[in-house]
Design a protein around this motif. Structure first.
Motif, PDB file in Angstrom:
ATOM      1  N   HIS A  69      45.707  25.753  67.077  1.00  0.00           N
ATOM      2  CA  HIS A  69      45.170  24.428  67.524  1.00  0.00           C
ATOM      3  C   HIS A  69      44.194  24.763  68.405  1.00  0.00           C
ATOM      4  CE1 HIS A  69      48.962  22.431  66.056  1.00  0.00           C
ATOM      5  NE2 HIS A  69      49.421  23.565  66.141  1.00  0.00           N
ATOM      6  N   GLU A  70      43.041  25.692  68.225  1.00  0.00           N
ATOM      7  CA  GLU A  70      41.906  25.850  69.048  1.00  0.00           C
ATOM      8  C   GLU A  70      40.869  24.629  69.109  1.00  0.00           C
ATOM      9  OE1 GLU A  70      43.608  29.753  67.756  1.00  0.00           O
ATOM     10  OE2 GLU A  70      42.903  27.797  66.585  1.00  0.00           O
ATOM     11  N   GLU A  71      40.302  24.327  70.243  1.00  0.00           N
ATOM     12  CA  GLU A  71      39.365  23.298  70.424  1.00  0.00           C
ATOM     13  C   GLU A  71      38.164  23.994  69.995  1.00  0.00           C
ATOM     14  OE1 GLU A  71      39.804  21.430  74.048  1.00  0.00           O
ATOM     15  OE2 GLU A  71      42.012  20.939  73.654  1.00  0.00           O
ATOM     16  N   VAL A  72      37.109  23.207  69.129  1.00  0.00           N
ATOM     17  CA  VAL A  72      35.962  24.029  68.864  1.00  0.00           C
ATOM     18  C   VAL A  72      35.001  22.844  68.983  1.00  0.00           C
ATOM     19  CG1 VAL A  72      36.791  25.693  67.136  1.00  0.00           C
ATOM     20  CG2 VAL A  72      36.217  23.184  66.314  1.00  0.00           C
ATOM     21  N   THR A  73      33.547  23.404  69.057  1.00  0.00           N
ATOM     22  CA  THR A  73      32.435  22.398  69.276  1.00  0.00           C
ATOM     23  C   THR A  73      31.865  22.335  67.764  1.00  0.00           C
ATOM     24  OG1 THR A  73      30.789  24.122  69.411  1.00  0.00           O
ATOM     25  CG2 THR A  73      31.885  23.608  71.215  1.00  0.00           C
ATOM     26  N   SER A  74      30.835  21.223  67.791  1.00  0.00           N
ATOM     27  CA  SER A  74      30.407  20.765  66.636  1.00  0.00           C
ATOM     28  C   SER A  74      29.692  22.151  65.975  1.00  0.00           C
ATOM     29  CB  SER A  74      29.293  19.784  66.488  1.00  0.00           C
ATOM     30  OG  SER A  74      28.483  20.125  67.778  1.00  0.00           O
ATOM     31  N   PHE A  75      29.633  23.210  66.479  1.00  0.00           N
ATOM     32  CA  PHE A  75      28.846  24.326  66.238  1.00  0.00           C
ATOM     33  C   PHE A  75      29.834  25.548  65.702  1.00  0.00           C
ATOM     34  CE2 PHE A  75      25.708  22.537  68.848  1.00  0.00           C
ATOM     35  CZ  PHE A  75      24.531  22.350  67.846  1.00  0.00           C
ATOM     36  N   SER A  76      31.195  25.040  65.777  1.00  0.00           N
ATOM     37  CA  SER A  76      32.353  25.766  65.403  1.00  0.00           C
ATOM     38  C   SER A  76      32.668  27.035  66.372  1.00  0.00           C
ATOM     39  CB  SER A  76      32.243  26.420  63.983  1.00  0.00           C
ATOM     40  OG  SER A  76      32.107  25.626  62.933  1.00  0.00           O
ATOM     41  N   THR A  77      32.116  26.855  67.733  1.00  0.00           N
ATOM     42  CA  THR A  77      32.492  27.746  68.672  1.00  0.00           C
ATOM     43  C   THR A  77      33.584  27.200  69.594  1.00  0.00           C
ATOM     44  OG1 THR A  77      30.686  26.843  70.204  1.00  0.00           O
ATOM     45  CG2 THR A  77      29.966  28.801  68.725  1.00  0.00           C
ATOM     46  N   LEU A  78      34.241  28.086  70.139  1.00  0.00           N
ATOM     47  CA  LEU A  78      35.426  27.711  71.117  1.00  0.00           C
ATOM     48  C   LEU A  78      35.142  27.065  72.153  1.00  0.00           C
ATOM     49  CD1 LEU A  78      37.811  31.052  70.644  1.00  0.00           C
ATOM     50  CD2 LEU A  78      38.055  28.518  69.265  1.00  0.00           C
ATOM     51  N   ARG A  79      35.935  25.955  72.547  1.00  0.00           N
ATOM     52  CA  ARG A  79      35.501  25.262  73.732  1.00  0.00           C
ATOM     53  C   ARG A  79      36.504  26.082  74.958  1.00  0.00           C
ATOM     54  NH1 ARG A  79      33.273  20.320  73.334  1.00  0.00           N
ATOM     55  NH2 ARG A  79      33.184  19.419  71.240  1.00  0.00           N
ATOM     56  N   GLU A  80      35.919  27.139  75.377  1.00  0.00           N
ATOM     57  CA  GLU A  80      36.859  28.051  76.248  1.00  0.00           C
ATOM     58  C   GLU A  80      37.034  27.363  77.519  1.00  0.00           C
ATOM     59  OE1 GLU A  80      37.926  31.168  75.635  1.00  0.00           O
ATOM     60  OE2 GLU A  80      37.133  31.794  74.063  1.00  0.00           O
ATOM     61  N   THR A  81      35.991  26.870  78.301  1.00  0.00           N
ATOM     62  CA  THR A  81      36.225  26.096  79.384  1.00  0.00           C
ATOM     63  C   THR A  81      37.109  24.933  79.359  1.00  0.00           C
ATOM     64  OG1 THR A  81      34.109  26.642  80.071  1.00  0.00           O
ATOM     65  CG2 THR A  81      35.095  25.065  81.357  1.00  0.00           C
ATOM     66  N   ASP A  82      37.190  24.157  78.260  1.00  0.00           N
ATOM     67  CA  ASP A  82      37.892  23.046  78.118  1.00  0.00           C
ATOM     68  C   ASP A  82      39.467  23.391  77.920  1.00  0.00           C
ATOM     69  OD1 ASP A  82      35.826  21.281  78.427  1.00  0.00           O
ATOM     70  OD2 ASP A  82      35.598  20.725  76.251  1.00  0.00           O
TER      71      ASP A  82
END
Length: 222
Positions: A69-82
């Motif tokens: 259920h990883e959260e990703v940005t529009s560029f398909s990178t992980l939202r590590e901080t969030d």
């Protein structure tokens, strides 16, 4: 509760969508539902923590909390901080104490690992949490940590179903006790009006027709 082979884990697997039910109905918030997969159970707010915990030892706490259920940005990178921020909020809410959210799960104690598995369910907005033998093989201190965690889940308004062979743990956290034998419910006890002896008698078959509990609250622990 119930002896080995009573059907406790099978019932949990049915409710959580792992295995189909042979008959009967499941109601969620008064409405009949069909649960034919774990994903269907999750959509209904039902989450399960099995005995093996389903954690990846080689990943850190945050990676385990959001696994699948990883959260990703529009560029398909992980939202590590969030992800780290949300994970920390849930862990603080449950008062889970770990060295760091970047610690490998393999380095954590049994109680801490159990807490991480439970925290995953909260991140998925669970309404009901099913725990299969959550204190099995844990030491005294780790068991206390898990039992306190169960109480905090109840305080947050979640329904909690606990399978356990440890009668002391059951009487510590439960509001009501449901006894199963040979795949059937044979007794329901109000924790305030029963004893461990009566429950054990029902488990072993020495007592039949246990009094049912009416009007149990949605946030009760069984």
């Amino acid at each position: 509760v119930g002896d080995n082979g009573a059907g406790k884990s099978t019932l949990v697997k049915t409710i959580s969508g792992v295995g189909p039910a042979d008959e009967g109905e499941i109601f969620v918030e008064g409405q009949p539902v069909t649960i034919n997969s774990p994903q269907a159970a999750t959509r209904l707010g039902i989450e399960t923590v099995y005995q093996d915990l389903a954690l990846c030892d080689n990943l850190d706490v945050i990676s385990n909390l959001f696994l699948g259920h990883e959260e990703v940005t529009s560029f398909s990178t992980l939202r590590e901080t969030d992800m780290e921020k949300r994970g920390l909020e849930v862990l603080r809410t449950l008062e889970v104490k770990i060295p760091s959210v970047r610690s490998l799960v393999a380095s954590l104690s049994g109680g801490q690992r159990q807490s991480i598995a439970v925290a995953k369910t909260i991140l998925r907005n669970a309404k009901v949490v099913l725990l299969d033998e959550p204190t099995a093989a844990l030491g005294v201190a780790q068991t206390r940590q898990v039992l306190n965690l169960i109480k905090r889940l109840r305080e947050q308004g979640l329904g909690v179903v606990v399978i356990s062979h440890n009668m002391a743990d059951v009487f510590d956290v439960a509001d009501r006790i449901i006894v199963m034998r040979l795949g059937k419910r044979v007794g329901t006890f109000d924790i305030k009006n029963t004893t461990a002896e009566r429950v054990i008698a029902s488990i072993t078959g020495a007592e039949f027709g246990a009094r049912s509990v009416e009007g149990a609250s949605a946030s009760s622990v069984s």
